[in-house]
Motif scaffolding. Structure first.
Motif, PDB file in Angstrom:
ATOM      1  N   LEU A  80       0.812  -1.216   0.000  1.00  0.00           N
ATOM      2  CA  LEU A  80       0.000   0.000   0.000  1.00  0.00           C
ATOM      3  C   LEU A  80       0.843   1.263   0.000  1.00  0.00           C
ATOM      4  O   LEU A  80       0.311   2.372   0.138  1.00  0.00           O
ATOM      5  N   LEU A  81       2.149   1.115  -0.170  1.00  0.00           N
ATOM      6  CA  LEU A  81       3.062   2.258  -0.321  1.00  0.00           C
ATOM      7  C   LEU A  81       2.896   3.265   0.815  1.00  0.00           C
ATOM      8  O   LEU A  81       2.717   4.469   0.603  1.00  0.00           O
ATOM      9  N   GLY A  82       2.976   2.760   2.041  1.00  0.00           N
ATOM     10  CA  GLY A  82       2.910   3.653   3.195  1.00  0.00           C
ATOM     11  C   GLY A  82       1.558   4.267   3.428  1.00  0.00           C
ATOM     12  O   GLY A  82       1.459   5.282   4.123  1.00  0.00           O
ATOM     13  N   GLY A  83       0.511   3.664   2.861  1.00  0.00           N
ATOM     14  CA  GLY A  83      -0.835   4.194   3.034  1.00  0.00           C
ATOM     15  C   GLY A  83      -1.341   4.996   1.846  1.00  0.00           C
ATOM     16  O   GLY A  83      -2.497   5.423   1.839  1.00  0.00           O
ATOM     17  N   LEU A  84      -0.483   5.213   0.834  1.00  0.00           N
ATOM     18  CA  LEU A  84      -0.939   5.963  -0.335  1.00  0.00           C
ATOM     19  C   LEU A  84      -2.111   5.257  -1.021  1.00  0.00           C
ATOM     20  O   LEU A  84      -3.098   5.896  -1.418  1.00  0.00           O
ATOM     21  N   LEU A  85      -2.020   3.943  -1.177  1.00  0.00           N
ATOM     22  CA  LEU A  85      -3.017   3.197  -1.937  1.00  0.00           C
ATOM     23  C   LEU A  85      -4.113   2.686  -1.019  1.00  0.00           C
ATOM     24  O   LEU A  85      -3.869   2.312   0.136  1.00  0.00           O
ATOM     25  N   SER A  86      -5.306   2.613  -1.562  1.00  0.00           N
ATOM     26  CA  SER A  86      -6.432   2.022  -0.838  1.00  0.00           C
ATOM     27  C   SER A  86      -6.473   0.528  -1.105  1.00  0.00           C
ATOM     28  O   SER A  86      -6.224   0.091  -2.231  1.00  0.00           O
ATOM     29  N   PRO A  87      -6.791  -0.288  -0.093  1.00  0.00           N
ATOM     30  CA  PRO A  87      -6.969  -1.726  -0.329  1.00  0.00           C
ATOM     31  C   PRO A  87      -8.330  -1.982  -0.965  1.00  0.00           C
ATOM     32  O   PRO A  87      -9.152  -1.076  -1.106  1.00  0.00           O
ATOM     33  N   GLY A  88      -8.557  -3.224  -1.361  1.00  0.00           N
ATOM     34  CA  GLY A  88      -9.898  -3.614  -1.773  1.00  0.00           C
ATOM     35  C   GLY A  88     -10.169  -3.569  -3.252  1.00  0.00           C
ATOM     36  O   GLY A  88     -11.285  -3.888  -3.674  1.00  0.00           O
TER      37      GLY A  88
END
Length: 551
Positions: A80-88
């Motif tokens: 998730l690149l340190g939270g940049l990307l959203s899961p799902g």
């Protein structure tokens, strides 16, 4: 970007680059690299290299065997690149979204928690206002009717129109998205045929694609009556609001580079107060104008919170926004796993020759050699096919196997460099393997297959351990900024000497350059050179008039 006529069918089949075809090596997968690459290479290398190349391949094979059996498993990639990307997301629909992180080196820039928060807020707003929603249908109906709805509407939009090549498009799209973050707008991307499927959707549960029936996407230029500068000149809008608050239904914001200077009245604070009154904006740019947003005092506090490290703007937003579609990603995976993954080190070499300032091949090649050898990026050769030590004794295993990825529209740089390391041993025993995925000779931005190969090669470059890039090249900017690498940037040529005094230098920042900064002639201030007093700005090493962000 530089691509040969591999064609879509060849790319889909995973055909090897031209050098490997000449050696009779079929395109391997990562799991079968020893059988399909090492064995034929050992047979051929017994004539050209003696036992040196064979030892290198055996060493790589043994390394793979030992790493798979006895070595601890590598740390999992930060998907998730340190939270940049959203899961799902549906991973099969966009393989690159969570796979790219396995090949990138760890980011040198921590992600600000506030940037993560702002991205999640943006995604929620895009789901509320994006195409297919009732709010979008209401907004488009108002636009078609000419109802400007002078108050700030519930949903506000910026429509991005592409111009120039892929590197310029990616720079301007990141800039447009940053502008949307700052102003509460929703980005809608016009996707012409040459860009269809090039990128995956970046926002969960919605689309960023401009619906095909949008009425205002053609025929714009700096001379258009709908241009903000012309509206201001003709009194259609006024700083003091004496236009009566009756606005046209949309504004066209033209940010194209003209004689190394963006238009006046584009990054003054009073101009952005006027622009903020429009619910619909159509924007076209070929520039990395994200840098210029830092010149607007009203935006600066928010930018500081999102990007404590100024040099991380494109790095983070580019990784967040751009995920190659499955066709382009297939090219990346096949080439990387087949030719680059087994090397101890990967060097990217990007060469862009601008037709208007065509540097002769011999001059550019000599500069590349100076750069790579002065800075220890490429080993010296011994001018012999015998490995260092000679005497017929079996040489020791090589200390390193380095893969060099040449990305250029021209094939001559690959041919020359490959020939040097194919027929000569290196002085330090290192094995250097040179590859070029493609070489189209000319840029064809109008062709989707060309753009897919261009995007694939940007990502292949971004997986390097070190990169050498060409001055002025937006393609090179995108690759090294995605990687988070400070490049070795080839210096512009001194045409009076037909030679660059310094072969290359490393900029202090990974950020791209804004070639054409705005002329800040504002009501509140006259600022001919913001780099002179803003501590986070410098002039660019390759474009002296340009501006770039740095820490």
């Amino acid at each position: 970007m530089d691509t040969d006529k591999l064609g879509e069918a060849a790319a889909a089949a995973g055909n090897p680059p031209e050098a490997e075809k000449r050696r009779g090596v079929a395109a391997p997968g990562a799991a079968t690299v020893f059988v399909l690459v090492a064995l034929p290479l050992m047979l051929v290398s017994s004539y050209f290299f003696g036992d040196l190349a064979a030892d290198a391949v055996v060493r790589l094979h043994r390394f793979k065997e030992s790493s798979s059996s006895s070595s601890p498993a590598p740390a999992p990639a930060d998907r998730l690149l340190g939270g940049l990307l959203s899961p799902g997301f549906d991973e099969a629909s966009c393989l690159s979204r969570y796979e790219a992180s396995r090949r990138w080196k760890p980011s040198p820039f921590p992600v600000s928690p506030y940037l993560v928060e702002r991205l999640r807020r943006y995604e929620a707003n895009h789901r509320r206002c994006g195409p297919g929603t009732a709010r979008y249908r209401d907004a488009i109906a108002r636009l078609r009717s000419g109802d400007a709805d002078g108050d700030r509407g519930e949903c506000r939009y910026v429509v991005w129109l592409p111009i120039q090549g892929l590197g310029n498009r990616m720079l301007s799209l990141v800039s447009t998205f940053l502008y949307a973050l700052l102003t509460g707008r929703v980005v809608l991307v016009h996707e012409p045929p040459e860009m269809e499927g090039l990128f995956c959707e970046p926002f969960p549960g919605t689309s960023w694609l401009l619906p095909p029936d949008f009425p205002y996407k053609d025929g714009f230029s700096a001379a258009s009556n709908e241009s903000y500068v012309n509206m201001l000149k003709n009194g259609v809008v006024r700083y003091d609001g004496s236009d009566g608050g009756v606005l046209p239904p949309y504004v066209y914001f033209h940010l194209e580079q003209i004689h190394l200077r963006l238009q006046n009245h584009t990054f003054c604070e009073e101009d952005h107060r006027v622009l903020d009154r429009f619910n619909w904006m159509v924007l076209r740019s070929d520039s990395y104008f994200a840098v210029a947003l830092f010149l607007v005092p009203a935006y600066r506090a928010e930018l500081e919170r999102m990007f404590p490290a100024k040099g991380s703007v494109f790095h983070h937003l580019g990784r967040y926004l751009f995920h190659p579609g499955n066709r382009a990603w297939g090219i990346v995976e096949r080439f990387y796993d087949g030719y680059l993954a087994g090397a101890d080190e990967r060097l990217g070499l990007q060469v862009r020759i601008v037709p208007q300032m065509a540097v002769p091949f011999d001059v550019m090649y000599e500069q590349i050699l100076r750069c790579t050898r002065e800075h220890g990026l490429l080993a010296q050769v011994t001018s012999t096919s015998e490995p260092a030590g000679g005497g017929g004794a079996r040489p020791p295993p090589p200390t390193k196997v380095k893969a060099v990825l040449v990305v250029s529209l021209k094939r001559e740089y690959y041919d020359k460099l490959h020939g040097v390391y194919y027929t000569n041993a290196t002085a330090n025993g290192e094995v250097v393997a040179v590859y070029q995925p493609s070489h189209d000779a000319d840029q064809h931005t109008e062709a989707r297959a060309h753009n897919e190969r261009a995007l694939a090669e940007i990502y292949l470059l971004s997986f390097s351990d070190a990169v050498v890039t060409t001055a002025w090249s937006t393609f090179g900017y995108v690759a090294h900024a995605l990687a988070g690498l400070r490049p070795w940037q080839l210096a512009p040529l001194d045409w009076s000497k037909m030679r660059a005094d310094v072969a290359c230098a490393r900029p202090p920042s990974v950020e791209p350059c804004l070639h054409s900064p705005p002329s800040l002639v504002c009501r509140a201030r006259q600022d001919p050179d913001p780099a002179a007093h803003l501590p986070f700005l410098r002039h660019c090493e390759d474009v002296p008039a340009g501006l770039k962000l740095f820490d």
